[in-house]
Design a protein around this motif. Structure first.
Motif, mmCIF file in Angstrom:
data_model
loop_
_atom_site.group_PDB
_atom_site.id
_atom_site.type_symbol
_atom_site.label_atom_id
_atom_site.label_comp_id
_atom_site.label_asym_id
_atom_site.label_seq_id
_atom_site.Cartn_x
_atom_site.Cartn_y
_atom_site.Cartn_z
ATOM 1 N N MET A 104 0.853 -1.194 0.000
ATOM 2 C CA MET A 104 0.000 0.000 0.000
ATOM 3 C C MET A 104 0.884 1.238 0.000
ATOM 4 S SD MET A 104 -1.273 -0.011 4.008
ATOM 5 C CE MET A 104 -1.489 -1.797 4.083
ATOM 6 N N PRO A 105 0.329 2.410 -0.284
ATOM 7 C CA PRO A 105 1.140 3.632 -0.245
ATOM 8 C C PRO A 105 1.759 3.823 1.132
ATOM 9 C CG PRO A 105 -0.994 4.056 -1.269
ATOM 10 C CD PRO A 105 -1.070 2.682 -0.678
ATOM 11 N N ALA A 106 2.974 4.363 1.163
ATOM 12 C CA ALA A 106 3.686 4.550 2.426
ATOM 13 C C ALA A 106 4.460 5.853 2.413
ATOM 14 C CB ALA A 106 4.628 3.378 2.684
ATOM 15 N N SER A 107 4.755 6.357 3.599
ATOM 16 C CA SER A 107 5.560 7.555 3.752
ATOM 17 C C SER A 107 6.131 7.552 5.162
ATOM 18 C CB SER A 107 4.722 8.822 3.490
ATOM 19 O OG SER A 107 5.552 9.972 3.431
ATOM 20 N N SER A 108 6.734 8.686 5.546
ATOM 21 C CA SER A 108 7.288 8.824 6.891
ATOM 22 C C SER A 108 7.080 10.249 7.369
ATOM 23 C CB SER A 108 8.774 8.473 6.904
ATOM 24 O OG SER A 108 9.521 9.429 6.161
ATOM 25 N N THR A 109 7.283 10.475 8.653
ATOM 26 C CA THR A 109 7.048 11.791 9.233
ATOM 27 C C THR A 109 7.953 12.857 8.628
ATOM 28 O OG1 THR A 109 6.319 10.768 11.304
ATOM 29 C CG2 THR A 109 6.936 13.080 11.399
ATOM 30 N N SER A 110 9.197 12.507 8.306
ATOM 31 C CA SER A 110 10.101 13.501 7.734
ATOM 32 C C SER A 110 9.575 14.030 6.402
ATOM 33 C CB SER A 110 11.495 12.906 7.558
ATOM 34 O OG SER A 110 12.083 12.638 8.806
ATOM 35 N N PHE A 111 9.124 13.131 5.530
ATOM 36 C CA PHE A 111 8.541 13.582 4.263
ATOM 37 C C PHE A 111 7.221 14.310 4.503
ATOM 38 C CE2 PHE A 111 11.221 10.103 2.418
ATOM 39 C CZ PHE A 111 12.002 10.928 1.625
ATOM 40 N N ALA A 112 6.493 13.911 5.546
ATOM 41 C CA ALA A 112 5.243 14.595 5.864
ATOM 42 C C ALA A 112 5.479 16.067 6.154
ATOM 43 C CB ALA A 112 4.569 13.918 7.066
ATOM 44 N N PHE A 113 6.578 16.398 6.838
ATOM 45 C CA PHE A 113 6.882 17.795 7.115
ATOM 46 C C PHE A 113 7.101 18.581 5.825
ATOM 47 C CE2 PHE A 113 7.861 16.753 11.609
ATOM 48 C CZ PHE A 113 7.214 17.826 12.211
ATOM 49 N N VAL A 114 7.827 18.012 4.886
ATOM 50 C CA VAL A 114 8.071 18.703 3.615
ATOM 51 C C VAL A 114 6.760 18.922 2.870
ATOM 52 C CG1 VAL A 114 9.211 18.553 1.368
ATOM 53 C CG2 VAL A 114 10.426 17.799 3.441
ATOM 54 N N HIS A 115 5.949 17.880 2.784
ATOM 55 C CA HIS A 115 4.667 17.994 2.063
ATOM 56 C C HIS A 115 3.722 18.955 2.770
ATOM 57 C CE1 HIS A 115 5.613 13.650 0.587
ATOM 58 N NE2 HIS A 115 6.223 14.561 -0.137
ATOM 59 N N ALA A 135 21.547 16.436 15.505
ATOM 60 C CA ALA A 135 20.320 15.882 14.937
ATOM 61 C C ALA A 135 19.419 16.982 14.398
ATOM 62 C CB ALA A 135 19.579 15.050 15.977
ATOM 63 N N ALA A 136 19.334 18.106 15.119
ATOM 64 C CA ALA A 136 18.514 19.223 14.650
ATOM 65 C C ALA A 136 19.047 19.762 13.326
ATOM 66 C CB ALA A 136 18.486 20.325 15.702
ATOM 67 N N ALA A 137 20.371 19.863 13.210
ATOM 68 C CA ALA A 137 20.982 20.332 11.960
ATOM 69 C C ALA A 137 20.723 19.349 10.829
ATOM 70 C CB ALA A 137 22.486 20.525 12.157
ATOM 71 N N GLN A 138 20.721 18.059 11.143
ATOM 72 C CA GLN A 138 20.475 17.043 10.124
ATOM 73 C C GLN A 138 19.040 17.135 9.610
ATOM 74 O OE1 GLN A 138 21.192 13.052 11.537
ATOM 75 N NE2 GLN A 138 21.759 12.324 9.494
ATOM 76 N N PHE A 139 18.093 17.403 10.514
ATOM 77 C CA PHE A 139 16.704 17.581 10.075
ATOM 78 C C PHE A 139 16.584 18.816 9.192
ATOM 79 C CE2 PHE A 139 12.329 19.282 11.005
ATOM 80 C CZ PHE A 139 11.646 18.342 10.247
ATOM 81 N N ALA A 140 17.251 19.897 9.576
ATOM 82 C CA ALA A 140 17.214 21.105 8.750
ATOM 83 C C ALA A 140 17.767 20.833 7.354
ATOM 84 C CB ALA A 140 18.005 22.225 9.432
ATOM 85 N N GLU A 141 18.825 20.038 7.268
ATOM 86 C CA GLU A 141 19.392 19.699 5.969
ATOM 87 C C GLU A 141 18.421 18.862 5.144
ATOM 88 O OE1 GLU A 141 21.659 19.861 2.798
ATOM 89 O OE2 GLU A 141 21.996 20.990 4.646
ATOM 90 N N PHE A 142 17.693 17.971 5.799
ATOM 91 C CA PHE A 142 16.673 17.171 5.118
ATOM 92 C C PHE A 142 15.612 18.089 4.509
ATOM 93 C CE2 PHE A 142 12.847 14.672 4.742
ATOM 94 C CZ PHE A 142 13.279 13.412 4.354
ATOM 95 N N LEU A 143 15.188 19.090 5.276
ATOM 96 C CA LEU A 143 14.192 20.038 4.772
ATOM 97 C C LEU A 143 14.726 20.823 3.584
ATOM 98 C CD1 LEU A 143 12.870 21.439 8.185
ATOM 99 C CD2 LEU A 143 11.757 19.725 6.735
ATOM 100 N N ARG A 144 15.982 21.250 3.673
ATOM 101 C CA ARG A 144 16.584 21.987 2.562
ATOM 102 C C ARG A 144 16.647 21.121 1.306
ATOM 103 N NH1 ARG A 144 20.348 23.495 6.860
ATOM 104 N NH2 ARG A 144 19.821 25.606 7.577
ATOM 105 N N ALA A 145 16.990 19.857 1.489
ATOM 106 C CA ALA A 145 17.037 18.945 0.344
ATOM 107 C C ALA A 145 15.649 18.762 -0.263
ATOM 108 C CB ALA A 145 17.606 17.595 0.769
ATOM 109 N N GLY A 146 14.613 18.995 0.539
ATOM 110 C CA GLY A 146 13.241 18.920 0.050
ATOM 111 C C GLY A 146 12.745 20.221 -0.552
ATOM 112 N N GLY A 147 13.618 21.224 -0.650
ATOM 113 C CA GLY A 147 13.263 22.465 -1.312
ATOM 114 C C GLY A 147 12.807 23.591 -0.401
ATOM 115 N N LEU A 148 12.945 23.429 0.916
ATOM 116 C CA LEU A 148 12.522 24.463 1.855
ATOM 117 C C LEU A 148 13.717 25.291 2.326
ATOM 118 C CD1 LEU A 148 10.075 22.344 4.060
ATOM 119 C CD2 LEU A 148 9.499 23.812 2.114
#
Length: 246
Positions: A104-115, A135-148
């Motif tokens: 079935m379709p799947a996702s995760s909380t990290s992608f949920a924040f970007v969407h 860890a906070a910096a790593q999350f920020a980098e994840f968001l940047r990679a998602g275009g934010l």
């Protein structure tokens, strides 16, 4: 009835999920299971290796069958640290593996924040994290990679258990710590935080959308099933008119 399935990393803030279910339309069911019953604890931002082990495929697979039997139509890995810790590509592979195992379709909380940030029109976001600096910096980098664009990051550096004990005043303080940096929205990424009951107060205080982990996780499940629900008590993210089927 729309059934949403969530794999949860531990025992912190699980009660946010039935609270969200009560605030949604009566034909939406929220099913929550432990990702791996043998793994204790929640999202302890200070234990990077433990957080990554939580997101390992064999641990996620442990709860998939239970959600399949429940009739879930989509599945979300309800862990921020256990998804962004793998980076964008690793997190995408994690979601692909989960979708294949679940069928079935799947996702995760990290992608949920970007969407979710895109949904509320927030190109610039600020992060109020309970995690340590790395860890906070790593999350920020994840968001940047998602275009934010990330305007500010605050790292409180507490354990999941401590975050799970935060009350409304402490959650508000966490959000305020990054609010003065020109962001369109404030993000609170830890699924261990109880935030559902104070979402209206958070947005009144800051005057902008506030996106929190358990809130965006359930919204992501709805997105995967093409459901749009108007539930103002859950913040700006849910103040949208439902799609009318014709």
């Amino acid at each position: 009835m729309t059934a949403l399935g969530f794999l949860h990393p531990g025992h912190c803030a699980e009660d946010d999920y039935p609270r969200i279910e009560q605030l949604l339309a009566g034909d939406i069911r929220v099913d929550l299971v432990r990702a791996d019953p043998g793994q204790e604890g929640g999202e302890d931002g200070g234990l990077t290796d433990a957080s990554l082990r939580l997101g390992a495929p064999h641990r996620l697979a442990a709860g998939v069958e239970q959600l399949r039997l429940s009739g879930a139509e989509a599945i979300v890995w309800a862990s921020t640290r256990g998804s962004f810790g793998y980076g964008q590509e690793g997190a995408r592979e994690q979601v692909r593996t989960l979708a294949t195992a679940a069928g079935m379709p799947a996702s995760s909380t990290s992608f949920a924040f970007v969407h979710a940030a895109r949904e509320v029109g927030a190109a610039r976001v600020a992060v109020g994290a309970t995690y340590p600096d790395g860890a906070a910096a790593q999350f920020a980098e994840f968001l940047r990679a998602g275009g934010l664009e990330v305007t500010a990051v605050h790292a409180a550096g507490v354990t999941a258990e401590r975050a799970g004990a935060y009350g409304e005043a402490e959650v508000l303080a966490l959000a305020r710590a990054v609010d003065a940096f020109g962001a369109d929205a404030v993000l609170l990424p830890d699924t261990a935080l109880h935030t559902v009951a104070c979402l209206p107060a958070l947005e009144r205080e800051l005057g902008k959308p506030v996106l929190t982990a358990n809130q965006v996780t359930v919204w992501e499940g709805l997105r995967l099933t093409d459901r749009r629900v108007n539930a103002p008590e859950l913040g700006a993210l849910f103040r949208r008119e439902p799609i009318v089927q014709v």
